[in-house]
Design an enzyme around this catalytic site. Structure first.
Site, PDB file in Angstrom:
ATOM      1  N   LYS A  41      17.098 -31.107   1.853  1.00 13.38           N
ATOM      2  CA  LYS A  41      15.875 -30.560   1.264  1.00 13.38           C
ATOM      3  C   LYS A  41      14.690 -31.273   1.894  1.00 13.38           C
ATOM      4  O   LYS A  41      14.539 -32.489   1.737  1.00 13.38           O
ATOM      5  CB  LYS A  41      15.917 -30.805  -0.251  1.00 13.38           C
ATOM      6  CG  LYS A  41      15.013 -29.886  -1.028  1.00 13.38           C
ATOM      7  CD  LYS A  41      15.349 -29.948  -2.509  1.00 13.38           C
ATOM      8  CE  LYS A  41      14.272 -29.303  -3.329  1.00 13.38           C
ATOM      9  NZ  LYS A  41      14.535 -29.372  -4.759  1.00 13.38           N
ATOM     10  N   ARG A  91       9.900 -24.668 -17.918  1.00 17.11           N
ATOM     11  CA  ARG A  91       8.620 -23.948 -17.859  1.00 17.11           C
ATOM     12  C   ARG A  91       8.880 -22.539 -18.349  1.00 17.11           C
ATOM     13  O   ARG A  91       9.165 -22.313 -19.499  1.00 17.11           O
ATOM     14  CB  ARG A  91       8.082 -23.955 -16.419  1.00 17.11           C
ATOM     15  CG  ARG A  91       7.596 -25.307 -15.996  1.00 17.11           C
ATOM     16  CD  ARG A  91       7.481 -25.409 -14.509  1.00 17.11           C
ATOM     17  NE  ARG A  91       8.805 -25.489 -13.899  1.00 17.11           N
ATOM     18  CZ  ARG A  91       9.026 -25.805 -12.644  1.00 17.11           C
ATOM     19  NH1 ARG A  91       8.019 -26.033 -11.841  1.00 17.11           N
ATOM     20  NH2 ARG A  91      10.245 -25.892 -12.178  1.00 17.11           N
TER      21      ARG A  91
HETATM   22  P1  ADP Z   1      13.902 -30.307  -8.725  1.00 10.97           P
HETATM   23  O1  ADP Z   1      13.799 -30.094  -7.244  1.00 10.97           O
HETATM   24  O2  ADP Z   1      15.065 -31.138  -9.159  1.00 10.97           O
HETATM   25  O3  ADP Z   1      13.721 -29.070  -9.588  1.00 10.97           O
HETATM   26  P2  ADP Z   1      11.229 -30.995  -9.482  1.00 10.97           P
HETATM   27  O4  ADP Z   1      10.458 -32.216  -9.141  1.00 10.97           O
HETATM   28  O5  ADP Z   1      10.710 -29.695  -8.996  1.00 10.97           O
HETATM   29  O6  ADP Z   1      12.686 -31.270  -9.010  1.00 10.97           O
HETATM   30  O7  ADP Z   1      11.399 -30.907 -11.058  1.00 10.97           O
HETATM   31  C1  ADP Z   1      12.029 -31.914 -11.798  1.00 10.97           C
HETATM   32  C2  ADP Z   1      12.103 -31.479 -13.254  1.00 10.97           C
HETATM   33  O8  ADP Z   1      10.785 -31.360 -13.777  1.00 10.97           O
HETATM   34  C3  ADP Z   1      12.764 -30.115 -13.487  1.00 10.97           C
HETATM   35  O9  ADP Z   1      13.461 -30.153 -14.711  1.00 10.97           O
HETATM   36  C4  ADP Z   1      11.606 -29.169 -13.575  1.00 10.97           C
HETATM   37  O10 ADP Z   1      11.920 -28.031 -14.352  1.00 10.97           O
HETATM   38  C5  ADP Z   1      10.592 -30.065 -14.292  1.00 10.97           C
HETATM   39  N1  ADP Z   1       9.230 -29.626 -14.026  1.00 10.97           N
HETATM   40  C6  ADP Z   1       8.594 -29.449 -12.862  1.00 10.97           C
HETATM   41  N2  ADP Z   1       7.332 -28.980 -13.036  1.00 10.97           N
HETATM   42  C7  ADP Z   1       7.172 -28.866 -14.372  1.00 10.97           C
HETATM   43  C8  ADP Z   1       6.115 -28.397 -15.221  1.00 10.97           C
HETATM   44  N3  ADP Z   1       4.971 -27.916 -14.735  1.00 10.97           N
HETATM   45  N4  ADP Z   1       6.313 -28.427 -16.544  1.00 10.97           N
HETATM   46  C9  ADP Z   1       7.491 -28.874 -17.036  1.00 10.97           C
HETATM   47  N5  ADP Z   1       8.532 -29.291 -16.318  1.00 10.97           N
HETATM   48  C10 ADP Z   1       8.382 -29.288 -15.015  1.00 10.97           C
END
Ligand code: ADP
Length: 160
Positions: A41, A91
């Site tokens: 990734k 979300r």
């Molecule tokens: P991944 O690549 O493991 O999804 P992320 O950094 O995108 O990693 O997200 C990590 C966690 O945080 C996931 O559970 C994701 O759903 C949550 N997350 C990301 N953005 C938000 C947001 N705006 N509100 C709530 N949870 C979020």
């Protein structure tokens, strides 16, 4: 002591992630933010940059959090750290299917570690690291999406 592990890419951390950290700390005594390192990734920020940004963003909570990187399975890492739960954020409905699959996979891997989900504040429901990177690329206003230091790091990355 109740310990939770919050895994993710955090590329970079946003107000959405921070909202989940705040909610999780009402239940867990300690939250370990696990920065995933997945060679398949591609991330905009390096592992070190992502950790430094989390530290900045969670400056007022450092007493209750630890930040680690993981090259291991999340459940294996969680168990090693004495955590009982994996914390994830939800979300919109679109997150559900992926989280459903991950939770079941994690349960098969280690039934001692369960997953808990926090629903984010409405205003962060459509916020993702991907979105803010796209906005930053075109030098858009990031002030409602991430703290000023993160916004600056994004602008620097895109030479704005
Ligand atoms: P991944 O690549 O493991 O999804 P992320 O950094 O995108 O990693 O997200 C990590 C966690 O945080 C996931 O559970 C994701 O759903 C949550 N997350 C990301 N953005 C938000 C947001 N705006 N509100 C709530 N949870 C979020």
């Amino acid at each position: 002591m109740k310990i939770g592990v919050y895994p993710g890419s955090f590329d970079p951390i946003t107000y959405g992630h921070m909202d989940i950290v705040k909610r999780a700390l009402k239940i867990f005594d300690k939250l370990i933010i696990l920065v995933s390192v997945n060679p398949h990734k591609k991330t905009l920020f390096t592992e070190e940059e992502r950790i430094a940004m989390i530290k900045d963003a969670c400056e007022d909570k450092l007493e209750f959090i630890e930040i680690e990187t993981s090259h291991d399975l999340t459940v294996a890492h969680a168990h090693k750290l004495g955590a009982t739960h994996i914390v994830r954020g939800l979300r919109a409905l679109t997150d559900f299917e992926y989280e459903f699959q991950m939770t079941h996979a994690n349960r098969v891997l280690d039934k001692r570690i369960d997953s808990v989900f926090f629903m984010t504040d409405n205003k962060y429901s459509f916020l993702s690291s991907t979105t803010i990177k796209e906005i930053a690329q075109f030098d858009g206003d990031l002030s409602t999406f991430a703290p000023p230091k993160i916004a600056k790091a994004l602008r620097d990355k895109f030479n704005h």
